[in-house]
Design a protein around this motif. Structure first.
Motif, PDB file in Angstrom:
ATOM      1  N   GLU A 130       5.765  -9.379  26.983  1.00 33.12           N
ATOM      2  CA  GLU A 130       6.968  -9.305  27.799  1.00 33.12           C
ATOM      3  C   GLU A 130       7.406  -7.872  28.044  1.00 33.12           C
ATOM      4  O   GLU A 130       7.114  -6.971  27.254  1.00 33.12           O
ATOM      5  CB  GLU A 130       8.117 -10.063  27.120  1.00 33.12           C
ATOM      6  N   TYR A 164      17.693   1.399  24.992  1.00 32.72           N
ATOM      7  CA  TYR A 164      17.646  -0.033  24.682  1.00 32.72           C
ATOM      8  C   TYR A 164      18.736  -0.406  23.675  1.00 32.72           C
ATOM      9  O   TYR A 164      19.476  -1.372  23.865  1.00 32.72           O
ATOM     10  CB  TYR A 164      16.265  -0.376  24.130  1.00 32.72           C
ATOM     11  N   LEU A 178      13.033 -10.950  32.138  1.00 36.79           N
ATOM     12  CA  LEU A 178      11.791 -10.450  31.565  1.00 36.79           C
ATOM     13  C   LEU A 178      10.609 -10.796  32.459  1.00 36.79           C
ATOM     14  O   LEU A 178      10.660 -11.741  33.240  1.00 36.79           O
ATOM     15  CB  LEU A 178      11.560 -11.068  30.180  1.00 36.79           C
ATOM     16  N   LEU A 214      11.194  -6.123  29.321  1.00 39.31           N
ATOM     17  CA  LEU A 214      12.580  -6.299  29.768  1.00 39.31           C
ATOM     18  C   LEU A 214      12.785  -5.525  31.061  1.00 39.31           C
ATOM     19  O   LEU A 214      12.587  -4.312  31.106  1.00 39.31           O
ATOM     20  CB  LEU A 214      13.539  -5.796  28.686  1.00 39.31           C
ATOM     21  N   GLU A 274      10.091  -6.397  23.977  1.00 39.81           N
ATOM     22  CA  GLU A 274      10.906  -6.133  25.157  1.00 39.81           C
ATOM     23  C   GLU A 274      10.682  -4.725  25.704  1.00 39.81           C
ATOM     24  O   GLU A 274      10.917  -4.477  26.895  1.00 39.81           O
ATOM     25  CB  GLU A 274      12.385  -6.371  24.841  1.00 39.81           C
ATOM     26  N   LYS A 308      19.129 -11.763  30.093  1.00 40.63           N
ATOM     27  CA  LYS A 308      18.072 -10.760  30.221  1.00 40.63           C
ATOM     28  C   LYS A 308      16.936 -11.318  31.074  1.00 40.63           C
ATOM     29  O   LYS A 308      16.565 -12.485  30.952  1.00 40.63           O
ATOM     30  CB  LYS A 308      17.562 -10.294  28.855  1.00 40.63           C
TER      31      LYS A 308
END
Length: 211
Positions: free
Chosen positions: A65, A154, A57, A67, A177, A55
């Motif tokens: 953060e 997600y 970020l 995503l 995220e 992933k």
């Protein structure tokens, strides 16, 4: 290493390039949660994924953060290439989402291969195009979708990438995220549970039906 390269990149690269990658690449196996790249660090190589997922970020000014996208088998990260070729510090964080196998290609070879191999050049350009589209999708999702829709997407992506109907992230991790708050995410997860789409357990979220 050559056999794994051929299985994952043989449809993209000619044998000579695969042989060169095998000669100079570093084979790595990393566990889920392993940090491969940190914001502000210099990058010495570019990853070619053999299996697993990573992933990508990005931090905001407050250190929260967001995503951006996932890298999966057969992928690489165009933002890594940009930093390598420009010898600039990384603007992203890369963390293994699952147990991951990858081959790190030294930056010294990347520019040379761009002029030497058309297949590598096409791969680099296609990677830029794919990652750009994924970032635009993330931007569109933030700008135009409500948090209900973003959370559903997600959860679907998490389940698909991990090949598991059980998602073992905490509500706080999911909120981070998605650049939201734990309170909002917990409320929306409860709503999804009432709709019969998920079941909430003490240490994990079970996917029932997100279609």
């Amino acid at each position: 290493m050559i056999q794994e390269l051929k299985q994952n990149y043989g449809h993209l690269f000619e044998d000579d390039l695969i042989n060169e990658i095998a000669q100079v690449g570093t084979y790595k196996e990393v566990p889920a949660g392993f940090k491969l790249m940190e914001i502000g660090s210099y990058i010495k190589g570019m990853p070619l994924l053999i299996s697993g997922a990573i992933k990508i970020l990005r931090d905001d000014k407050e250190g929260d953060e967001l995503l951006l996208y996932y890298l999966e088998k057969g992928d690489t990260c165009s933002m890594t290439m940009s930093c390598c070729l420009g010898q600039t510090k990384s603007e992203i964080r890369a963390i293994a989402e699952t147990d991951t196998v990858l081959i790190m290609v030294p930056i010294q070879k990347m520019e040379m291969w761009t002029s030497k191999y058309k297949s590598w050049r096409n791969f680099v350009f296609e990677s830029y195009h794919t990652r750009l589209n994924e970032m635009l999708h993330t931007i569109d999702s933030i700008a135009f979708n409500n948090m209900d829709q973003r959370l559903l997407e997600y959860l679907k992506n998490k389940s698909r990438i991990n090949e598991d109907n059980s998602i073992r992230n905490t509500h706080q991790e999911i909120a981070g995220e998605l650049h939201s708050s734990r309170v909002v995410i917990s409320r929306l997860l409860k709503k999804l549970e009432k709709l019969g789409k998920i079941e909430l357990h003490r240490n994990y979220i079970e996917i029932i039906d997100l279609d």
